[in-house]
Enzyme design. Structure first.
Site, PDB file in Angstrom:
ATOM      1  N   ARG A  61       6.685   6.826  -7.003  1.00 55.59           N
ATOM      2  CA  ARG A  61       6.790   7.874  -5.913  1.00 55.59           C
ATOM      3  C   ARG A  61       8.089   8.093  -5.468  1.00 55.59           C
ATOM      4  O   ARG A  61       8.138   8.808  -4.577  1.00 55.59           O
ATOM      5  CB  ARG A  61       5.814   7.154  -5.042  1.00 55.59           C
ATOM      6  CG  ARG A  61       4.348   7.353  -5.404  1.00 55.59           C
ATOM      7  CD  ARG A  61       3.283   6.885  -4.256  1.00 55.59           C
ATOM      8  NE  ARG A  61       3.332   5.371  -4.177  1.00 55.59           N
ATOM      9  CZ  ARG A  61       2.550   4.721  -5.258  1.00 55.59           C
ATOM     10  NH1 ARG A  61       1.660   4.994  -5.740  1.00 55.59           N
ATOM     11  NH2 ARG A  61       2.591   3.400  -4.906  1.00 55.59           N
ATOM     12  N   GLU A  98       2.324 -11.100  -5.038  1.00 59.21           N
ATOM     13  CA  GLU A  98       1.327 -12.036  -4.467  1.00 59.21           C
ATOM     14  C   GLU A  98       0.743 -12.807  -5.727  1.00 59.21           C
ATOM     15  O   GLU A  98       0.582 -13.847  -5.589  1.00 59.21           O
ATOM     16  CB  GLU A  98       0.347 -11.076  -3.669  1.00 59.21           C
ATOM     17  CG  GLU A  98      -0.327 -11.943  -2.806  1.00 59.21           C
ATOM     18  CD  GLU A  98      -1.417 -11.026  -2.181  1.00 59.21           C
ATOM     19  OE1 GLU A  98      -1.260  -9.849  -2.092  1.00 59.21           O
ATOM     20  OE2 GLU A  98      -2.475 -11.618  -1.450  1.00 59.21           O
TER      21      GLU A  98
HETATM   22  P1  AMP Z   1       6.459  -4.072  -1.427  1.00 62.41           P
HETATM   23  O1  AMP Z   1       7.070  -4.498  -2.464  1.00 62.41           O
HETATM   24  O2  AMP Z   1       5.319  -5.085  -0.872  1.00 62.41           O
HETATM   25  O3  AMP Z   1       7.283  -3.608  -0.078  1.00 62.41           O
HETATM   26  O4  AMP Z   1       5.495  -2.908  -1.697  1.00 62.41           O
HETATM   27  C1  AMP Z   1       6.077  -1.788  -2.060  1.00 62.41           C
HETATM   28  C2  AMP Z   1       5.391  -0.840  -3.144  1.00 62.41           C
HETATM   29  O5  AMP Z   1       4.198  -0.949  -3.102  1.00 62.41           O
HETATM   30  C3  AMP Z   1       5.916   0.705  -2.816  1.00 62.41           C
HETATM   31  O6  AMP Z   1       6.223   1.144  -4.038  1.00 62.41           O
HETATM   32  C4  AMP Z   1       4.684   1.289  -2.472  1.00 62.41           C
HETATM   33  O7  AMP Z   1       4.432   2.370  -3.210  1.00 62.41           O
HETATM   34  C5  AMP Z   1       3.561   0.184  -2.700  1.00 62.41           C
HETATM   35  N1  AMP Z   1       2.590  -0.056  -1.607  1.00 62.41           N
HETATM   36  C6  AMP Z   1       2.355  -1.141  -1.496  1.00 62.41           C
HETATM   37  N2  AMP Z   1       1.550  -1.447  -0.361  1.00 62.41           N
HETATM   38  C7  AMP Z   1       0.857   0.082  -0.072  1.00 62.41           C
HETATM   39  C8  AMP Z   1       0.117   0.726   1.026  1.00 62.41           C
HETATM   40  N3  AMP Z   1      -0.288   0.030   1.876  1.00 62.41           N
HETATM   41  N4  AMP Z   1       0.018   1.994   1.013  1.00 62.41           N
HETATM   42  C9  AMP Z   1       0.842   2.613  -0.237  1.00 62.41           C
HETATM   43  N5  AMP Z   1       1.724   2.138  -0.927  1.00 62.41           N
HETATM   44  C10 AMP Z   1       1.908   0.713  -0.923  1.00 62.41           C
END
Ligand code: AMP
Length: 177
Positions: A61, A98
């Protein structure tokens, strides 16, 4: 920036991809020309005077607005991808999720010490993915690295994961955990 336009068009999908996750679906913004333009203009205004030479987008994305912004900034576009997808020589970085670990890769010759880099992704949740991308890009010794998200979930305090001197900006902050 017209935040109301963007927030009112951001779709929330409950329990995707697993129960308990409120998934912020940026494709509901990307499909509308007026939202796509608003995002592109807002990003351009934020970064037009930063001397950025490469925009790095995180699969997948982060590729959409990342490449559109690169064109506006007269910068190059560089993908960060999951393992085994990039054809030339790569360097990689692994990080904890996680459940288990994940790895991301970048082409070794994609960035050099003359570059000013903006790393872009759609959403900041825990920040684990972006921190790995930041560490990966830093290994290639660019002059400066900045970080951008379209959306920041405010309940998770993902911002706290980055070094204090990191330049982290988000267009929109929404409730989420
Ligand atoms: P993080 O590493 O936990 O910051 O997760 C980020 C990645 O996971 C990004 O590339 C987002 O596209 C996806 N992601 C995580 N949580 C969500 C959410 N609640 N809604 C949409 N995309 C998410």
């Amino acid at each position: 920036m017209n935040k109301d336009l963007l927030l009112s068009n951001l779709r929330n999908i409950p329990d995707f991809p697993i129960p308990g996750i409120q998934f912020k679906d940026v494709t509901s913004l990307f499909k509308k020309p007026e939202c796509l333009k608003e995002l592109n203009d807002a990003l351009y205004e934020l970064y037009k005077d930063c001397g950025i030479t490469k925009v790095v987008g995180i699969e997948s994305r982060g590729f959409v607005m990342g490449s559109a912004l690169a064109i506006r900034l007269n910068a190059g576009f560089v993908p960060i991808r999951k393992p085994g997808k990039l054809p030339a020589e790569t360097i990689s970085e692994s990080y904890s999720k996680e459940y288990g670990t994940d790895t991301i890769e970048i082409h070794k010759d994609a960035i050099d010490e003359n570059d000013v880099v903006l790393i872009h992704d759609d959403l900041l949740a825990t920040g684990g993915t972006m921190l790995a991308a930041y560490n990966l890009v830093k290994k290639l010794n660019p002059k400066n690295v900045m970080i951008n998200f379209l959306i920041e979930l405010d309940g998770l305090n993902g911002r706290a994961i980055f070094p204090e001197d990191a330049d982290v900006q988000s267009l929109l902050t929404v409730e989420g955990d």
